[in-house]
Scaffold this active site. Structure first.
Site, short mmCIF file in Angstrom:
data_model
loop_
_atom_site.label_atom_id
_atom_site.label_comp_id
_atom_site.label_asym_id
_atom_site.label_seq_id
_atom_site.Cartn_x
_atom_site.Cartn_y
_atom_site.Cartn_z
N CYS A 1 0.72 -1.18 0.20
CA CYS A 1 -0.30 -0.06 -0.47
C CYS A 1 1.00 1.31 0.01
CB CYS A 1 -0.77 0.07 1.40
SG CYS A 1 -0.35 -0.10 2.79
N ALA B 1 2.92 1.68 3.34
CA ALA B 1 3.79 1.02 2.68
C ALA B 1 5.02 1.81 2.21
CB ALA B 1 3.52 -0.68 2.51
N ARG C 1 11.42 -5.22 5.98
CA ARG C 1 12.24 -4.74 5.52
C ARG C 1 13.62 -5.43 5.51
NH1 ARG C 1 13.39 0.26 2.95
NH2 ARG C 1 13.24 0.30 0.50
N HIS D 1 6.35 6.46 -2.56
CA HIS D 1 7.41 6.87 -2.62
C HIS D 1 7.38 8.77 -3.40
CE1 HIS D 1 8.21 2.96 -4.20
NE2 HIS D 1 7.96 2.27 -2.85
S1 CFN Z 1 9.28 -0.29 -3.00
FE1 CFN Z 1 11.54 -0.11 -3.97
S2 CFN Z 1 12.40 0.60 -3.27
S3 CFN Z 1 11.87 -0.85 -5.90
FE2 CFN Z 1 12.17 -1.93 -5.44
S4 CFN Z 1 14.53 -1.99 -4.76
FE3 CFN Z 1 11.43 -4.31 -3.74
S5 CFN Z 1 9.41 -3.52 -4.00
MO1 CFN Z 1 10.00 -4.65 -1.08
S6 CFN Z 1 10.44 -2.55 -0.22
FE4 CFN Z 1 12.29 -3.14 -1.33
FE5 CFN Z 1 12.96 -0.90 -2.94
FE6 CFN Z 1 12.90 -0.03 -5.71
FE7 CFN Z 1 9.70 -2.46 -2.47
S7 CFN Z 1 14.61 -2.10 -1.65
S8 CFN Z 1 12.23 -5.14 -1.98
S9 CFN Z 1 11.97 -4.38 -5.62
N1 CFN Z 1 12.02 -2.53 -3.27
C1 HCA Z 2 6.33 -3.88 0.73
C2 HCA Z 2 7.74 -3.71 1.50
C3 HCA Z 2 8.23 -4.86 1.00
C4 HCA Z 2 7.26 -6.39 1.53
C5 HCA Z 2 8.27 -7.41 0.66
C6 HCA Z 2 7.13 -8.38 0.64
C7 HCA Z 2 9.26 -5.17 1.69
O1 HCA Z 2 6.14 -2.76 0.08
O2 HCA Z 2 5.36 -3.03 1.85
O3 HCA Z 2 5.80 -9.19 0.07
O4 HCA Z 2 7.14 -9.78 0.98
O5 HCA Z 2 10.27 -5.23 1.04
O6 HCA Z 2 9.81 -5.17 2.33
O7 HCA Z 2 8.14 -4.55 0.02
#
Ligand code: CFN
Ligand code: HCA
Length: 541
Positions: A60, A63, A94, A194
């Site tokens: 969401c 998050a 995370r 973001h």
């Molecule tokens: S929201 Fe982003 S910020 S897009 Fe990427 S590299 Fe994932 S979903 Mo989980 S929280 Fe995480 Fe980063 Fe960019 Fe999210 S560190 S793993 S692919 N990510």
């Molecule tokens: C988030 C955080 C997440 C969830 C990871 C998952 C992360 O977007 O809510 O589904 O295992 O990296 O912690 O993307």
């Protein structure tokens, strides 16, 4: 047809077959059989709302704002205004790491701050409780900044978190208090969060500290969140090269790093999805150019270091970067030589967030593994297709309409898909294009690219293709393992990492070697193996 003879087009048709016609039409535009030709990529529908009823992999807006962008900053007190679950589940799950070992350094990350809203707060309003929470945090810690994050109920009852923040900021005088309208239901996904977080950090904090930062070749590292210690490994390498990282957005970061980001010579963008507009805003407002980098994969790391050195054009730096690569690569190559005979030809599927489904393909390629299907949870079309227009972005941090901000930003930076001829015309007219690689052109022909994959489609894919490893998040982990397929979390890295940089690559090779060659999975009986009637329903007619 036999399952083994299925083409990606057959698989797509089969995944859609069970949906009602309207749903099937919508999902069809988000499932693509890759026929990319250079920059002329086929179009994929992305950053659109998930159809209600579908079990999406997405998270969401809250998050994305609180957990992803602000979570990894150690000296801001982050208060979740909402029921306790929101704060709890975004509290270090995370695996973003920090190092506050410097004497006197503040670190609030081990705390989970929340107003713990109850029924009566929903009925009578939660502003008083929020104010009391801010006061309590201030009295206990005297932090330089307090951030407030709105959850769904706060938006629904209409608490004015910004008014409370302004009031408390004025009262304290020595503590910046700001609030984020990042209610979970806003926007389409984490991506809206973001945007809300970054816009506010840019307008509230960036540029506040004008003191020069020591060091040479000063960069901002944008879109690196120190998951599993990735940022530590990247910092180790940068330091070894003599490159000064003055500000990471936002892995292991401090308030002052944001405040000083305008003092860098260059921004290097790691995760484009979560932050490309900050790179643009730093360029537009402060004249700091940006380049795209990728420190996932040993070759990509070397390439990114060379790209940074090339930007500075300093012979000393170039030589040092080459020395570092020459020093680091032998260990990497030794491990690849050892594991590759066991990983060569194996297959992977990657469905992660907004950049890792792309970046991690480099690591798999280094092991001789092929990515058969991949996709993002919430990326936009520019992440799929690559390249974008440099816009003249205006900071619109106060707008409450995040969907509008997101759409506007996309329109500015990425007008509808263009052919090479149209691009050439625009370039001739003086529009500058920044190149970054997209997931689609980087993948092989006849692979599947799927946006916002869901539980049902994930199981279909695994059942039909049976990859050697499936990479996604915690919600997918156990359902995939129950299908008898090794599963690696590419969000939290399970308990592993770092996987970035040279040492990270070595860690990843060992981990994947262990996973795809483990005997334990062969003892699992997937439902279609135990229950032959089930597989009968999948025969193509
Ligand atoms: S929201 Fe982003 S910020 S897009 Fe990427 S590299 Fe994932 S979903 Mo989980 S929280 Fe995480 Fe980063 Fe960019 Fe999210 S560190 S793993 S692919 N990510
Ligand atoms: C988030 C955080 C997440 C969830 C990871 C998952 C992360 O977007 O809510 O589904 O295992 O990296 O912690 O993307």
């Amino acid at each position: 047809k036999k399952l083994v003879n299925w083409t990606p087009t057959d698989i797509k048709a089969d995944m859609l077959a069970k949906y009602p016609p309207k749903v099937a039409r919508k999902r069809a535009s988000q499932i693509l059989v890759n026929e990319a030709l250079g920059n002329e990529t086929p179009e994929i529908s992305a950053n659109v709302r998930t159809i209600p009823g579908i079990i999406t992999m997405r998270g969401c807006t809250y998050a994305g704002c609180k957990g992803v962008i602000l979570g990894p900053t150690r000296d801001i007190v982050n208060i979740t205004h909402g029921p306790i679950g929101c704060g709890f589940y975004s509290w270090l799950t995370r695996r973003n790491q920090t190092d506050a070992s410097a004497e006197g350094a503040e670190n609030f990350m081990p705390y989970c701050f929340s107003t713990d809203m109850q029924d009566q707060d929903i009925i009578f309003g939660g502003e008083k409780k929020l104010q009391a929470a801010i006061q309590e945090a201030y009295d206990l810690f005297h932090p330089k900044a307090i951030a407030i994050f709105a959850t769904c109920p706060v938006g629904l009852i209409g608490d004015d978190i910004h008014a409370v923040a302004r009031k408390m900021k004025a009262k304290f005088g020595d503590c910046n208090v700001f609030a984020f309208s990042c209610e979970g239901y806003k926007g389409v996904s984490q991506s809206a969060g973001h945007h809300i977080a970054n816009n506010k950090i840019f307008s509230e904090v960036v540029g506040e500290n004008d003191a020069e930062k020591p060091g040479e070749f000063k960069i901002n590292l944008l879109g690196e969140y120190n998951i599993g210690g990735d940022g530590f490994e990247i910092d180790r390498i940068l330091k070894k090269c003599g490159i000064t990282n003055i500000s990471t957005f936002s892995g292991n970061s401090t308030y002052d790093q944001f405040a000083s980001a305008h003092k860098a010579d260059l921004s290097a963008v790691m995760c484009h999805r979560s932050i490309n507009y900050v790179a643009d805003m730093l360029e537009t407002k402060f004249g700091i150019p940006w380049i795209k980098v990728n420190f996932i994969g040993a070759k990509s790391t070397a390439k990114s270091l060379r790209k940074i050195a090339e930007y500075f054009g300093d012979p000393g730096l170039t030589a040092r970067v080459e020395e570092v690569i020459a020093e680091e690569m032998p260990v990497v190559e030794e491990v690849i030589a050892e594991i590759r005979p066991r990983t060569e030809g194996k297959t992977a599927m990657l469905f992660v967030g907004g950049s890792r489904a792309h970046h991690y393909q480099d690591l798999f390629a280094e092991m001789g593994m092929k990515t058969l299907a991949a996709g993002y949870e919430f990326a936009h079309r520019d992440d799929y297709e690559g390249r974008h227009v440099i816009p003249n972005l205006k900071v619109d941090a106060d707008s409450r309409n995040i969907e509008e901000i997101e759409v506007k930003a996309d329109e500015q930076r990425y007008a509808p898909r263009k052919t090479s001829e149209e691009m050439a015309k625009l370039e001739a007219a003086g529009l500058k294009f920044k190149e970054y690689d997209g997931l689609i052109p980087d993948m092989d022909h006849q692979t599947l690219v799927i946006d916002d994959l869901n539980q049902y489609e994930a199981e279909k894919l695994v059942e039909i293709i049976k990859p050697d490893v499936f990479c996604a998040g915690i919600k997918e982990k156990f359902s995939i393992q129950k299908l008898g397929i090794p599963m690696k979390q590419l969000h939290s890295y399970d308990s592993g990492g770092p996987y970035a940089g040279f040492q990270g690559a070595v860690n990843f090779y060992h981990e994947i070697d262990r996973l795809v060659n483990s005997k334990v999975w062969s003892y699992m009986k997937a439902p279609w193996q135990e229950n032959p009637e089930l597989s009968a329903t999948y025969v193509w007619e």
